[in-house]
Design a protein around this motif. Structure first.
Motif, PDB file in Angstrom:
ATOM      1  N   TYR A  74      25.096 -10.376   6.843  1.00 22.54           N
ATOM      2  CA  TYR A  74      26.111  -9.989   5.924  1.00 22.54           C
ATOM      3  C   TYR A  74      26.771  -8.637   6.480  1.00 22.54           C
ATOM      4  CZ  TYR A  74      25.103 -14.216   3.573  1.00 22.54           C
ATOM      5  OH  TYR A  74      24.791 -15.449   2.869  1.00 22.54           O
ATOM      6  N   ASN A  75      28.005  -8.472   6.135  1.00 20.59           N
ATOM      7  CA  ASN A  75      28.810  -7.236   6.487  1.00 20.59           C
ATOM      8  C   ASN A  75      27.858  -5.864   6.276  1.00 20.59           C
ATOM      9  OD1 ASN A  75      29.684  -8.453   3.649  1.00 20.59           O
ATOM     10  ND2 ASN A  75      30.611  -6.310   3.850  1.00 20.59           N
ATOM     11  N   VAL A  76      27.201  -5.721   5.078  1.00 19.68           N
ATOM     12  CA  VAL A  76      26.646  -4.584   4.659  1.00 19.68           C
ATOM     13  C   VAL A  76      25.377  -4.178   5.630  1.00 19.68           C
ATOM     14  CG1 VAL A  76      25.189  -3.451   2.885  1.00 19.68           C
ATOM     15  CG2 VAL A  76      27.159  -4.939   2.019  1.00 19.68           C
ATOM     16  N   ASP A  79      26.938  -3.143   8.984  1.00 22.09           N
ATOM     17  CA  ASP A  79      27.126  -1.779   8.832  1.00 22.09           C
ATOM     18  C   ASP A  79      26.150  -0.751   8.976  1.00 22.09           C
ATOM     19  OD1 ASP A  79      30.051  -2.265   8.549  1.00 22.09           O
ATOM     20  OD2 ASP A  79      29.813  -2.305   6.339  1.00 22.09           O
ATOM     21  N   THR A 123      18.833  -4.090   3.247  1.00 23.41           N
ATOM     22  CA  THR A 123      19.626  -5.007   2.734  1.00 23.41           C
ATOM     23  C   THR A 123      19.196  -6.591   3.013  1.00 23.41           C
ATOM     24  OG1 THR A 123      21.547  -5.199   4.191  1.00 23.41           O
ATOM     25  CG2 THR A 123      21.664  -3.675   2.322  1.00 23.41           C
ATOM     26  N   THR A 201      37.939  -5.256   1.186  1.00 21.61           N
ATOM     27  CA  THR A 201      37.192  -6.028   0.162  1.00 21.61           C
ATOM     28  C   THR A 201      35.834  -5.570   0.377  1.00 21.61           C
ATOM     29  OG1 THR A 201      36.518  -8.055   1.469  1.00 21.61           O
ATOM     30  CG2 THR A 201      38.943  -7.708   0.252  1.00 21.61           C
ATOM     31  N   LYS A 202      34.862  -6.408  -0.450  1.00 20.59           N
ATOM     32  CA  LYS A 202      33.390  -6.259  -0.089  1.00 20.59           C
ATOM     33  C   LYS A 202      32.833  -6.725   0.803  1.00 20.59           C
ATOM     34  CE  LYS A 202      32.636  -9.926  -3.697  1.00 20.59           C
ATOM     35  NZ  LYS A 202      32.116 -10.210  -5.120  1.00 20.59           N
ATOM     36  N   TYR A 203      33.836  -7.668   1.405  1.00 23.12           N
ATOM     37  CA  TYR A 203      33.318  -8.341   2.769  1.00 23.12           C
ATOM     38  C   TYR A 203      33.773  -7.770   4.120  1.00 23.12           C
ATOM     39  CZ  TYR A 203      32.531 -12.143  -0.960  1.00 23.12           C
ATOM     40  OH  TYR A 203      32.382 -12.834  -2.192  1.00 23.12           O
ATOM     41  N   HIS A 204      34.406  -6.893   3.979  1.00 20.13           N
ATOM     42  CA  HIS A 204      35.008  -6.104   5.186  1.00 20.13           C
ATOM     43  C   HIS A 204      33.692  -5.234   5.669  1.00 20.13           C
ATOM     44  CE1 HIS A 204      39.097  -7.196   3.961  1.00 20.13           C
ATOM     45  NE2 HIS A 204      39.274  -7.305   5.397  1.00 20.13           N
ATOM     46  N   ARG A 205      33.575  -5.234   7.131  1.00 22.13           N
ATOM     47  CA  ARG A 205      32.836  -4.492   7.880  1.00 22.13           C
ATOM     48  C   ARG A 205      33.478  -3.052   7.985  1.00 22.13           C
ATOM     49  NH1 ARG A 205      31.677  -8.940  12.582  1.00 22.13           N
ATOM     50  NH2 ARG A 205      30.909 -10.611  11.369  1.00 22.13           N
ATOM     51  N   LYS A 206      32.806  -2.006   7.384  1.00 21.24           N
ATOM     52  CA  LYS A 206      33.271  -0.846   7.187  1.00 21.24           C
ATOM     53  C   LYS A 206      33.211   0.153   8.569  1.00 21.24           C
ATOM     54  CE  LYS A 206      33.129  -0.120   2.162  1.00 21.24           C
ATOM     55  NZ  LYS A 206      32.749   0.599   1.169  1.00 21.24           N
TER      56      LYS A 206
END
Length: 219
Positions: A74-76, A79, A123, A201-206
C-alpha cells in the motif's frame, strides 16, 4: 504463442507487478505456477490486452493455475521504502504465499528478485530469517519484457493488473471525484486536475510528484 518454460524445471513460477507508476493506490504483484499443459493462445502482457480480455482471463488463470498468489503493497509503505523496493517486495511476498515452493522463478524486468531482500518497514510485512533463506534458495532469472515472452509471467501480469483494478474500483466509491474506476490511479490529466481541485487522499503516494507544482500541495 508465448513460451511455457524458461529453466527446463517443473514447478516454475512467473511473477510480475502492476501499478508502479500510479499516483494513488498500491503496487500489486502476482506469482503464478502454471501446469505444463497450459495453453491459451491470446494470453499476453496485460498492457497489450483490453480490460474485457483481462477480466475473461482472470477466472481461467485462477482455475488452471497449480498455485497463485497476489500481494498489495500500500501507498504508506511505498512512501517508506520507495516504489522500486515496494515492487520487488510485492513479488517476493507473493512467492512466499504460494502453496507450492517453486523450483525456479522468472521475473519480469531487469532487477534481481532478491534485490533489497528482507527490507524492513513499519507498516507492511517483515520477512522472517526462514523466509529470507527460502527466497535466497530458489534459482531465479530476471527477463526484460518477460511478460510478452513467457506464459507464467504474462499470467502474473494479468492477475496483478485485475486484482489491483478491483481494489481501485472499490476505493473509487469512497472518493469518486478522482475517477479511479477509469484511471486506476495513473497520472492522467483528469486525475491531476482532481488533485489540484480537491487535494490528496489517504490513498495517494506522498513521495510521488503528484502535480508539476508539487510545493503548492498542502499535505
Amino acid at each position: 504463442m508465448l513460451l511455457s518454460n524458461y529453466s527446463g524445471l517443473n514447478i516454475e513460477c512467473g511473477t510480475d507487478e502492476a501499478g508502479r507508476g500510479c499516483l494513488a493506490g498500491p503496487v500489486t504483484a502476482a506469482a503464478v505456477i502454471l501446469p505444463d499443459s497450459f495453453e491459451i493462445d491470446y494470453l499476453n502482457d496485460s498492457k497489450q490486452l483490453s480490460e474485457k480480455v483481462r477480466e475473461k482471463l482472470k477466472p481461467l488463470l485462477i482455475k488452471e493455475a497449480i498455485s497463485f498468489s497476489v500481494t498489495h503493497i500500500y501507498n504508506v509503505e511505498i512512501d517508506e521504502i520507495n516504489i522500486l523496493n515496494a515492487s520487488m517486495k510485492a513479488m517476493q511476498e507473493s512467492i512466499l504465499k504460494l502453496n507450492r515452493t517453486p523450483n525456479y522463478v522468472i521475473v519480469d524486468g531487469n532487477r534481481s528478485l532478491n534485490a533489497k531482500l528482507g527490507l524492513k518497514s513499519t507498516t507492511g510485512k517483515n520477512f522472517s530469517v526462514d523466509e529470507i533463506e527460502l527466497l535466497k534458495s530458489i534459482p531465479n532469472k530476471s527477463i526484460i519484457k518477460g511478460d510478452s515472452k513467457y506464459l507464467s509471467i504474462a499470467a502474473a501480469s494479468v492477475l496483478a493488473k485485475t486484482f489491483r483494478d478491483e481494489y481501485m474500483n472499490k476505493i473509487h466509491e469512497e472518493f469518486p471525484m478522482y475517477n479511479w474506476k477509469k484511471n486506476k490511479g495513473y497520472p492522467t490529466k483528469e486525475h491531476r486536475d482532481a488533485i489540484k481541485k480537491y487535494g490528496i487522499t489517504k490513498y495517494h503516494r506522498k513521495s510521488f510528484r503528484l502535480l508539476p507544482e508539487q510545493l503548492l500541495i498542502d499535505f
